[in-house]
Design an enzyme around this catalytic site. Structure first.
Site, PDB file in Angstrom:
ATOM      1  N   ARG A  28       0.887  -1.209   0.039  1.00 19.64           N
ATOM      2  CA  ARG A  28      -0.194   0.007  -0.056  1.00 19.64           C
ATOM      3  C   ARG A  28       0.903   1.108   0.100  1.00 19.64           C
ATOM      4  O   ARG A  28       0.256   2.212   0.505  1.00 19.64           O
ATOM      5  CB  ARG A  28      -1.172   0.195   1.287  1.00 19.64           C
ATOM      6  CG  ARG A  28      -1.666  -1.139   1.437  1.00 19.64           C
ATOM      7  CD  ARG A  28      -2.547  -1.788   0.114  1.00 19.64           C
ATOM      8  NE  ARG A  28      -3.096  -3.083   0.415  1.00 19.64           N
ATOM      9  CZ  ARG A  28      -3.776  -3.868  -0.384  1.00 19.64           C
ATOM     10  NH1 ARG A  28      -3.850  -3.278  -1.686  1.00 19.64           N
ATOM     11  NH2 ARG A  28      -4.300  -4.857  -0.289  1.00 19.64           N
TER      12      ARG A  28
ATOM     13  N   LYS B   7       1.098  -8.296  13.990  1.00 21.28           N
ATOM     14  CA  LYS B   7      -0.162  -8.541  13.287  1.00 21.28           C
ATOM     15  C   LYS B   7      -0.341 -10.076  13.549  1.00 21.28           C
ATOM     16  O   LYS B   7       0.280 -10.752  12.871  1.00 21.28           O
ATOM     17  CB  LYS B   7      -0.271  -8.065  11.925  1.00 21.28           C
ATOM     18  CG  LYS B   7      -1.303  -8.638  11.364  1.00 21.28           C
ATOM     19  CD  LYS B   7      -1.411  -7.978   9.838  1.00 21.28           C
ATOM     20  CE  LYS B   7      -2.638  -8.374   8.882  1.00 21.28           C
ATOM     21  NZ  LYS B   7      -2.433  -7.953   7.432  1.00 21.28           N
TER      22      LYS B   7
ATOM     23  N   GLU C 221      -5.940 -11.833   8.588  1.00 24.33           N
ATOM     24  CA  GLU C 221      -5.438 -12.008   7.155  1.00 24.33           C
ATOM     25  C   GLU C 221      -4.468 -12.922   7.004  1.00 24.33           C
ATOM     26  O   GLU C 221      -3.410 -12.773   6.376  1.00 24.33           O
ATOM     27  CB  GLU C 221      -5.148 -10.405   6.806  1.00 24.33           C
ATOM     28  CG  GLU C 221      -6.361  -9.576   6.983  1.00 24.33           C
ATOM     29  CD  GLU C 221      -6.104  -8.292   6.121  1.00 24.33           C
ATOM     30  OE1 GLU C 221      -4.930  -7.872   5.984  1.00 24.33           O
ATOM     31  OE2 GLU C 221      -7.263  -7.695   5.549  1.00 24.33           O
TER      32      GLU C 221
ATOM     33  N   ASP D 185     -11.697  -0.603   8.169  1.00 27.68           N
ATOM     34  CA  ASP D 185     -10.398  -0.794   7.594  1.00 27.68           C
ATOM     35  C   ASP D 185     -10.069   0.562   6.892  1.00 27.68           C
ATOM     36  O   ASP D 185      -9.978   0.605   5.611  1.00 27.68           O
ATOM     37  CB  ASP D 185     -10.419  -1.992   6.647  1.00 27.68           C
ATOM     38  CG  ASP D 185      -8.950  -2.360   6.422  1.00 27.68           C
ATOM     39  OD1 ASP D 185      -7.924  -1.529   6.642  1.00 27.68           O
ATOM     40  OD2 ASP D 185      -8.652  -3.325   5.488  1.00 27.68           O
TER      41      ASP D 185
ATOM     42  N   GLU E  47      -4.631   4.542   1.038  1.00 24.76           N
ATOM     43  CA  GLU E  47      -4.818   3.296   0.383  1.00 24.76           C
ATOM     44  C   GLU E  47      -6.161   3.255   0.008  1.00 24.76           C
ATOM     45  O   GLU E  47      -6.659   2.686  -1.181  1.00 24.76           O
ATOM     46  CB  GLU E  47      -4.728   2.142   1.456  1.00 24.76           C
ATOM     47  CG  GLU E  47      -5.268   0.919   1.011  1.00 24.76           C
ATOM     48  CD  GLU E  47      -5.196  -0.317   1.958  1.00 24.76           C
ATOM     49  OE1 GLU E  47      -4.441  -0.132   2.769  1.00 24.76           O
ATOM     50  OE2 GLU E  47      -5.763  -1.518   1.496  1.00 24.76           O
TER      51      GLU E  47
HETATM   52  C1  BDP Z   1      -5.604  -3.550   4.770  1.00 25.34           C
HETATM   53  C2  BDP Z   1      -4.730  -3.670   3.603  1.00 25.34           C
HETATM   54  C3  BDP Z   1      -3.579  -4.651   3.769  1.00 25.34           C
HETATM   55  C4  BDP Z   1      -3.167  -4.855   5.276  1.00 25.34           C
HETATM   56  C5  BDP Z   1      -4.186  -4.957   6.275  1.00 25.34           C
HETATM   57  C6  BDP Z   1      -3.570  -4.500   7.621  1.00 25.34           C
HETATM   58  O1  BDP Z   1      -5.284  -3.774   2.547  1.00 25.34           O
HETATM   59  O2  BDP Z   1      -2.640  -4.605   2.744  1.00 25.34           O
HETATM   60  O3  BDP Z   1      -2.097  -5.805   5.278  1.00 25.34           O
HETATM   61  O4  BDP Z   1      -4.851  -3.716   5.996  1.00 25.34           O
HETATM   62  O5  BDP Z   1      -3.746  -3.469   8.067  1.00 25.34           O
HETATM   63  O6  BDP Z   1      -6.417  -2.217   4.697  1.00 25.34           O
HETATM   64  O7  BDP Z   1      -3.002  -5.214   8.322  1.00 25.34           O
END
Ligand code: BDP
Length: 700
Positions: A171, A290, A294, A368, A396
């Site tokens: 991003r 993190k 995801e 987000d 982003e």
């Molecule tokens: C989302 C992004 C992604 C990030 C994620 C995050 O699209 O690329 O890894 O957030 O914050 O908005 O971990």
């Protein structure tokens, strides 16, 4: 001495050699042409006295020299005591009431001589004072009778770089990473120093070097040595280095069979790793993590909680004074639950279970980084936990580095939101500052928009977002306008006929972008692959934009009221009630919380469908207005940046119209309403807008 002078010259040469490329950011130190102001400054600044000796004060002295030389054409020798009037005196003093990073700038008599003194308890406090003083000069303020006192409200003011070891930036829209991993630690690019200067000038005191989607490799000896070299460059500027920690690192680089946070070998591995890191970087800041988000590994892979995971790392860092910044950006763990509710569900129950050196880091809103979100309901809901704010400076979801969007109003909107956690006035800012619960630690992070582009941020105005983030992290009471004015004066010109119109459209720019992208509380309707351009019709495996707008023949919006997903219940009663009731829900969040009939009467008197269309159209109109205003400013600033911005505004206008026309036609297929009279209907079919190819430079 000669060598010293040479390096000073070298620094100023490097920083100023690209005339108006944007590389100098807000530290341009332009020569002051106004003879009255110049004369006044010259009479106040005849001597430069540096009281202590340290790398930080050397940096402060160098900066003053670059600045004063640039603005007044004067080279001031470094003196060690006050012998004459007109001395600028910098150095620490003991027991000042400004904390560890604060400072005072005072007009004062020393040995009966008129002086200006910049002082703090620490060298870094003095350095911050020096940057403030230089800002006064850059913005041509009166420097007589000074009596300034400053102290940051938040302790950890951190940039998060989502930079990968291969040089790309997740991003990132301003080129590649500025960290040259290949040539580190041997080659120290001048950019590292200039990066540190820029950050110190706005009070940033930490940087996470790598992506939250982390590679365990960054914790290997090879990369730690490289990170240590950066830490050495940043240290004099008061900036600590942090790294992201991949939770499965004990397996990937440690050869263990598990990363279970309660496993003795894993505990030992992280302890040893922390000990190793501190050998290379004695003031290492800590880890950003993190986990179980995801697809990233985390403690839940072993049926442990986020607290177990965070505390594992916290224990490893504690003997060295390091902290863990544990992200609360999680979703999908609880299948079938409204995404906006999931982080709260996951974390609220863990309140009070985190170690003292853990900060929990939610994003500003519950989904987000959307163009507009209500504040994250975790703020206020976890009084026994140190909650740190995560903003996104990189755009982003706000037009990458193509659209001019000034983000200070977004940051402030969140920080000034009232959570009502402990009654009226319990703002998000108070919770983040830690004053509400008397927490030891407080923090704020911004996902950086910095890259290898000559001007650092791609769009010249995107520099303002880096700048504003730092200034607000220091003190969020400052207004978006005052920060923008400082930035405009330092970055472009003091000419009022430039500042007034530019300021106006900076201040409106975020709301205008919301209007042409996702008005009235709409969110997550961008192209789902690239996160760029409209995609309310978009569907990719695992994602469906329709879930986020739920348009149908009756209306549009997501019912998060007590009759729907009940996300409102995650807020304190006064807030929940306001959001829950269609009549009191602010129109900015209408479709976030409600599924509203197309013919619902809005406060403006229009029905919802027409209001939505008007929002889209007025958003685009505002970009066109910006273009016209910009054209009239020709000649007021340098041609290079003027031309760049002109081109970017044209792109923004084209893309705003794409957003408008695509979205309006798509939603029309549900509402069946007409485009209100007076507005020119889109010239092409929906199919056309849906088939516009997306830019290639994406992360997918
Ligand atoms: C989302 C992004 C992604 C990030 C994620 C995050 O699209 O690329 O890894 O957030 O914050 O908005 O971990």
């Amino acid at each position: 001495m000669k060598k010293y002078l040479f390096s000073l010259f070298f620094i100023s040469f490097c920083f100023c050699s690209y005339a108006e490329s944007g590389y100098d950011l807000w530290l341009r130190y332009k020569f002051i042409e106004n003879p009255v102001i110049k004369q006044r400054y010259l009479s106040e600044l005849k001597h430069l006295v540096v009281l202590n000796n340290s790398a930080t004060l050397k940096a402060a002295y160098q900066e003053l020299n670059i600045g004063i030389h640039g603005m007044l054409g004067l080279n001031l020798k470094r003196e060690s005591s006050v012998t004459k009037g007109g001395s600028l005196v910098i150095g620490t003093e003991s027991a000042m009431d400004v904390g560890t990073e604060g400072y005072k700038i005072t007009s004062i008599q020393i040995h009966n001589k008129n002086c200006i003194r910049i002082s703090g308890n620490t060298d870094v406090g003095v350095l911050y004072g020096v940057y403030h003083f230089l800002r006064l000069m850059q913005t041509q303020q009166d420097i007589r009778n000074l009596k300034l006192r400053e102290q940051p409200k938040i302790k950890l003011r951190v940039l998060n770089h989502w930079d990968n070891l291969n040089g790309t930036i997740e991003r990132g829209y301003a080129g590649y990473t500025i960290w040259d991993w290949q040539r580190l630690p041997g080659y120290l690019d001048q950019r590292y120093t200039d990066y540190a200067r820029a950050n110190a000038s706005i009070g940033i005191n930490g940087t996470v070097l790598n992506n939250v989607n982390a590679s365990a490799k960054s914790l290997t000896r090879e990369y730690l040595i490289k990170a240590a070299a950066l830490a050495d460059v940043f240290r004099p500027y008061g900036i600590k280095v942090y790294l992201t920690a991949r939770f499965s690192a004990p397996i990937e680089i440690g050869g263990l069979k598990t990363a279970d946070p309660l496993d003795a070998a894993v505990i030992k591995w992280w302890r040893d790793k922390a000990d190793e890191i501190y050998q290379y970087i004695p003031d290492f800041g800590g880890f950003l993590v993190k986990a179980n988000s995801e697809g990233q590994p985390g403690p839940q892979d072993y049926k442990r909680t986020h607290a177990d995971g965070a505390n594992l790392l916290a224990d490893a860092l504690a003997p060295h004074g390091g902290v863990v910044m544990w992200r609360a950006f999680v979703y999908e763990n609880i299948k079938g639950e409204d995404r906006s509710k999931q982080a709260y569900t996951e974390f609220k129950k863990l309140d009070g279970m985190f170690k003292k050196n853990v900060l929990l880091q939610p994003k500003n809103g519950p989904i987000d980084f959307q163009p507009r979100e209500p504040f994250h309901p975790l703020f206020g809901a976890m009084p026994k936990t140190q909650l740190m704010m995560e903003f996104q400076i990189t755009q982003e979801y706000l037009g990458f580095a193509t659209h001019l969007v000034y983000l200070a109003p977004l940051f402030k909107e969140t920080l000034t939101s009232d959570t009502y956690a402990a009654g009226k006035g319990t703002t998000v800012a108070k919770i983040v500052e830690g004053t509400q619960e008397q927490h030891q630690l407080s923090g704020i992070a911004g996902v950086a928009n910095i890259g290898s582009d000559l001007n650092w941020t791609g769009h010249p105005f995107a520099q303002a977002n880096w700048y504003a983030f730092g200034r607000l992290a220091w003190n969020s009471d400052q207004s978006s306008a005052s920060i923008a004015i400082d930035w405009l004066k330092m970055t472009f010109t003091l000419d009022r006929s430039f500042i007034a119109p530019t300021l106006q459209y900076m201040l409106n720019s975020r709301q205008n972008t919301v209007k042409y992208m996702m008005p009235l509380g709409l969110n997550h309707i961008m192209n789902l692959g690239t996160h760029y351009g409209p995609g309310p019709w978009d569907k990719i495996p695992g994602w469906n934009a329709h879930d986020y707008h739920q348009a149908d023949a009756i209306g549009i919006g997501v019912d998060r009221t007590s009759m729907g997903s009940n996300a409102v219940s995650q807020y304190f009663p006064s807030v929940a009630q306001r959001f829950n009731d269609l009549k009191t829900c602010p129109s900015d969040f209408l479709l976030w919380f409600h599924h509203v009939p197309w013919n619902y009467k809005m406060p403006s008197g229009r029905i919802l469908w027409e209001e939505l269309v008007h929002e889209y159209y007025s958003g685009v109109d505002s970009v066109q207005k910006m273009q016209r205003t910009w054209d009239q400013l020709s000649g007021k600033i340098d041609q290079e940046r003027f031309g760049q911005i002109k081109q970017l505004l044209a792109e923004q206008e084209r893309e705003a119209a794409w957003w408008r026309d695509g979205s309006v036609l798509y939603f029309q297929s549900f509402s069946k309403g007409a485009i209100p009279s007076g507005l020119k209907p889109p010239s092409k079919t929906l199919k056309h807008y849906q088939s516009i190819p997306f830019p290639d430079r994406t992360e997918e």
